[in-house]
Design a protein around this motif. Structure first.
Motif, PDB file in Angstrom:
ATOM      1  N   PRO A 109       0.801  -1.231   0.000  1.00  0.00           N
ATOM      2  CA  PRO A 109       0.000   0.000   0.000  1.00  0.00           C
ATOM      3  C   PRO A 109       0.831   1.276   0.000  1.00  0.00           C
ATOM      4  N   GLY A 110       2.148   1.151   0.127  1.00  0.00           N
ATOM      5  CA  GLY A 110       3.018   2.312   0.224  1.00  0.00           C
ATOM      6  C   GLY A 110       3.645   2.366   1.608  1.00  0.00           C
ATOM      7  N   THR A 111       4.888   2.814   1.654  1.00  0.00           N
ATOM      8  CA  THR A 111       5.623   2.842   2.920  1.00  0.00           C
ATOM      9  C   THR A 111       4.905   3.667   3.972  1.00  0.00           C
TER      10      THR A 111
ATOM     11  N   VAL B  97      10.493  -3.112   4.457  1.00  0.00           N
ATOM     12  CA  VAL B  97      11.847  -2.810   4.932  1.00  0.00           C
ATOM     13  C   VAL B  97      11.967  -1.327   5.253  1.00  0.00           C
ATOM     14  N   ARG B  98      11.506  -0.478   4.346  1.00  0.00           N
ATOM     15  CA  ARG B  98      11.609   0.970   4.556  1.00  0.00           C
ATOM     16  C   ARG B  98      10.724   1.423   5.707  1.00  0.00           C
TER      17      ARG B  98
ATOM     18  N   ALA C 187       8.900 -11.741   3.278  1.00  0.00           N
ATOM     19  CA  ALA C 187       8.961 -12.596   2.089  1.00  0.00           C
ATOM     20  C   ALA C 187       7.550 -12.712   1.518  1.00  0.00           C
ATOM     21  N   GLY C 188       7.416 -13.482   0.429  1.00  0.00           N
ATOM     22  CA  GLY C 188       6.121 -13.711  -0.176  1.00  0.00           C
ATOM     23  C   GLY C 188       5.741 -12.704  -1.237  1.00  0.00           C
ATOM     24  N   GLY C 189       6.660 -11.843  -1.613  1.00  0.00           N
ATOM     25  CA  GLY C 189       6.385 -10.807  -2.603  1.00  0.00           C
ATOM     26  C   GLY C 189       7.420  -9.722  -2.481  1.00  0.00           C
ATOM     27  N   ASP C 190       7.137  -8.560  -3.069  1.00  0.00           N
ATOM     28  CA  ASP C 190       8.045  -7.421  -2.959  1.00  0.00           C
ATOM     29  C   ASP C 190       7.848  -6.792  -1.585  1.00  0.00           C
ATOM     30  N   ARG C 191       8.842  -6.949  -0.718  1.00  0.00           N
ATOM     31  CA  ARG C 191       8.736  -6.446   0.651  1.00  0.00           C
ATOM     32  C   ARG C 191       9.638  -5.235   0.900  1.00  0.00           C
ATOM     33  N   SER C 192      10.005  -4.532  -0.167  1.00  0.00           N
ATOM     34  CA  SER C 192      10.851  -3.350  -0.005  1.00  0.00           C
ATOM     35  C   SER C 192      10.134  -2.269   0.796  1.00  0.00           C
TER      36      SER C 192
ATOM     37  N   ASP D  27       1.833   4.275   9.090  1.00  0.00           N
ATOM     38  CA  ASP D  27       0.626   4.763   9.775  1.00  0.00           C
ATOM     39  C   ASP D  27      -0.126   3.624  10.446  1.00  0.00           C
ATOM     40  N   GLN D  28      -0.198   2.464   9.786  1.00  0.00           N
ATOM     41  CA  GLN D  28      -0.891   1.313  10.367  1.00  0.00           C
ATOM     42  C   GLN D  28      -0.275   0.942  11.712  1.00  0.00           C
ATOM     43  N   VAL D  29       1.058   0.932  11.773  1.00  0.00           N
ATOM     44  CA  VAL D  29       1.741   0.557  13.006  1.00  0.00           C
ATOM     45  C   VAL D  29       1.579   1.638  14.062  1.00  0.00           C
ATOM     46  N   GLU D  30       1.832   2.883  13.694  1.00  0.00           N
ATOM     47  CA  GLU D  30       1.798   3.957  14.682  1.00  0.00           C
ATOM     48  C   GLU D  30       0.388   4.195  15.207  1.00  0.00           C
TER      49      GLU D  30
END
Length: 276
Positions: free
Chosen positions: A219-221, A251-252, A243-248, A226-229
């Protein structure tokens, strides 16, 4: 570093983590009746079921598994554990589906930079080509949990297949990490009676999550942060993926929200399982 030195270092690290977590995370909240026979449970809150990934080309043949000396003493739950209990602003960060050489090292690096321990729910077929990453997790005191061998939808499998998925993964974790896992998580959050019973037979507690970052949707970094905070709070268990897809984006996002959580006074720790 030799294996016996690695395991000694790991046990010392985990002992320190347990001591730090004892004040703020004395135990876990089990939502079901501990010793009663498990009843079928609805999937845990979080991401809807995705289509299982295609089987890996490097899948191993089944290994001989065993539940270990304490397996029979683990109580069968009716529902997975959703959050921690205890005093203080404690949270747990969890990462599913790895290890993946493209993303897991960056996540480990960020956790190391802030001296934080996390939980990694690994898939057995992913461990096979990334055993050094599990050794690194052991070295740095992270907790490794069982996320099945090939990430299937357990509610569509026979009891024998579920056992094989769990048992093979526990075997490869023990071989690589140094001890058998004490936690498991059902792929897609899809739990059933057999999963709870077999997990208990193998000496594992079922852990779900409180906050789903939805990072698997990419959904975007900023959205992940925001979900976590916005979901942060005492006892919260956060679900992310390495893993399981693009997890860049995952990471950011960790680089952004982890220091913010710490600045806000949260103690990021790993849970302590009830001794039964």
């Amino acid at each position: 570093m030799k294996k016996d030195q690695l395991l000694t270092r790991r046990r010392a690290l985990l002992g320190g983590v347990a001591a730090l977590g004892a004040a703020g995370a004395a135990g876990l909240l089990g939502l079901g009746a501990g010793g009663d026979p498990a009843a079928p449970a609805a999937p845990a809150a979080g991401a809807p079921a995705r289509r299982p990934l295609k089987p890996s080309t490097y899948r191993l043949q089944p290994l001989v598994g065993h539940g270990g000396p304490n397996a029979s003493r683990t109580l069968v739950r009716r529902e997975p554990v959703l959050r921690m209990t205890g005093v203080g602003r404690t949270m747990v960060l969890t990462f599913d589906d790895g290890p993946d050489r493209r993303y897991t090292p960056d996540i480990l690096s960020t956790l190391r930079a802030y001296d934080v321990r996390a939980m990694f729910f690994v898939c057995g077929e992913m461990v096979v080509d990334n055993k050094d990453l599990l050794a690194e997790m052991a070295e740095e005191g992270h907790v490794v949990g069982n996320h099945t061998w090939s990430h299937p939808l357990l509610t569509e499998l026979s009891r024998g297949r579920i056992r094989s998925e769990m048992e093979r993964t526990s075997d490869v974790i023990e071989e690589t990490y140094g001890e058998r896992p004490r936690w498991f998580r059902a792929p897609y959050g899809a739990w059933n009676r057999s999963a709870f019973q077999l997990g208990a037979e193998l000496g594992m507690e079922p852990l779900a999550w409180t906050v789903d970052t939805l990072d698997w949707t990419e959904p975007g970094t900023r959205t992940i942060v925001d979900q976590v905070e916005n979901g942060a709070g005492p006892g919260v268990v956060v679900l992310s993926h390495d893993a399981g897809g693009d997890r860049s984006q995952s990471v950011r996002a960790l680089r952004d929200y982890l220091p913010q959580l710490l600045d806000d006074g949260y103690h990021i720790t790993v849970p302590r399982r009830h001794q039964v």
